[in-house]
Motif scaffolding. Structure first.
Motif: not given
Lengths: 114, 113
Positions: B47-50, B63-65, B58-59
């Motif tokens: 989904l999303i990565a950081i 959002t990943i914090s 943010k996508e």
């Protein structure tokens, strides 16, 4: 989905019988993984491969073996199936290049051991 | 020893609300933190990565914090929709990129109208 197929998609087998699950990928990814998914446990790594004939154990490897004779195929074998191995099994792959750490998952195999 | 702890196990959110899922990790060598989304009968999908060099990514509505000092990261889904109903997994791995991901136990999200 990185062109990952798993076979069979569903299997019912009896305790004590050997079972082999197959993962096939068409993306020429170097790394391949086998996970099992159980309620309350999430995804747990069984075995993984970092190249042809190069494999290593994961968190829950007891009772399982793997083989990888070609880049595109990764086989998971249950030597003597037990009811505790009833689960959904997912294969995943990962490319080698650049900064991509993304793992791509196959559609899964639902295995029931009676 | 669970290396990545995820909470809550399940979450019910009203349509349009904010969904928040939290994860904590133990291994300070981890430097890649993805979230995967899984629909029933399907395999998980990224989904999303950081990475730890930024505190937020943010996508779209996701959002990943990331809090490196607390060893925690979280997924926020803004304006949650029924189509977001799925199981979400956080994960972590360390360099080099060939090390396997370690997954949390998952959160089942239900978005109700």
């Amino acid at each position: 989905d990185a062109g990952i197929t798993q076979s069979p998609r569903h299997k019912v087998t009896e305790t004590g019988t050997p079972v082999t699950l197959r993962c096939h990928q068409t993306e020429n990814h170097r790394y391949m993984y086998w996970y099992r998914q159980d309620p309350g446990h999430g995804l747990r790594l069984i075995h993984y491969s970092y190249g042809v004939k190069d494999t290593d154990k994961g968190e829950v490897s007891d009772g399982y073996s793997v083989s990888r004779s070609k880049t595109e195929d990764f086989l998971l074998t249950l030597e003597s199936a037990t009811s505790s191995q009833t689960s959904v099994y997912f294969c995943a792959t990962k490319a080698t290049s650049g900064e991509s750490y993304e793992q791509y998952f196959g559609p899964g195999t639902r295995l029931t051991v009676t | 020893q669970q290396q990545v702890k995820q909470s809550p196990q399940s979450l019910i959110v009203q349509k349009g609300g904010i969904s928040i899922i939290n994860c904590a990790y133990e291994n300070t060598a981890f430097d890649y933190f993805p979230w995967y989304q899984q629909f029933p009968g399907k395999g998980p999908a990224l989904l999303i990565a950081i990475r730890p060099d930024v505190s937020e990514k943010k996508e779209g509505r996701f959002t990943i914090s990331f809090n490196k000092s607390a060893k925690q990261f979280s997924l926020h889904i803004m304006d949650s929709q029924p189509g977001d109903s799925a199981t979400y997994f956080c994960a972590a791995s360390k360099s080099p990129g060939n090390t396997p991901l370690v997954f949390g136990k998952g959160t089942r999200l239900s978005v109700i109208a």
